[in-house]
Motif scaffolding. Sequence first.
Motif, mmCIF file in Angstrom:
data_model
loop_
_atom_site.group_PDB
_atom_site.id
_atom_site.type_symbol
_atom_site.label_atom_id
_atom_site.label_comp_id
_atom_site.label_asym_id
_atom_site.label_seq_id
_atom_site.Cartn_x
_atom_site.Cartn_y
_atom_site.Cartn_z
ATOM 1 N N PRO A 38 0.827 -1.208 0.000
ATOM 2 C CA PRO A 38 0.000 0.000 0.000
ATOM 3 C C PRO A 38 0.861 1.258 0.000
ATOM 4 N N GLU A 42 -3.096 6.184 -1.429
ATOM 5 C CA GLU A 42 -3.775 5.184 -2.257
ATOM 6 C C GLU A 42 -5.191 4.964 -1.723
ATOM 7 N N LEU A 44 -8.367 2.507 -1.275
ATOM 8 C CA LEU A 44 -8.646 1.078 -1.224
ATOM 9 C C LEU A 44 -10.059 0.831 -0.715
ATOM 10 N N VAL A 60 -7.843 -4.949 4.521
ATOM 11 C CA VAL A 60 -7.687 -5.215 3.094
ATOM 12 C C VAL A 60 -6.676 -6.347 3.026
ATOM 13 N N ARG A 103 -14.737 2.696 1.394
ATOM 14 C CA ARG A 103 -13.660 3.154 0.520
ATOM 15 C C ARG A 103 -12.881 4.187 1.313
#
Length: 140
Positions: A38, A42, A44, A60, A103
């Motif tokens: 990661p 970013e 995710l 994640v 998100r």
Amino acid sequence: YVVNVIEVREDQIRSGIIEYDTGNVVFYVKYDALLLRPFVNEVLDATVTQCNTQGFFAFVGPLRIFVSKHNMPEDMFHGFDSERSAWVSDDKEVVISSLCGVRLKIKGRTVEQGNITAIGSIKDNYLGLIDDGGGENGEQ
């Protein structure tokens, strides 16, 4: 962070070299692997696993992400509902609880041997709740 070694071909394994001081053997191997790396900033999609008064934890894959209440939109800052163990917006339209999909954006990360963690945020545009965790058959 290596998640899974996919393939090791026998023709890509060289002969071992003996380390005389330890007795160990070192092999040079080429392999295909699935990796998770990661980056800061970013975006995710993660699954929430736990909510508490300070924020919530999400995963994640093997990456554990903590989102503080300070990294949530202002309408959720005082919205922790201890009865449901969930974060609720002021207008009651957004409820973030265990098994929800969110998100988020990575704000910082820590990589230690065998462990990777991160700090996330849902404060920007297009971030936040994306799945209430009910699944396709949630409403009947």
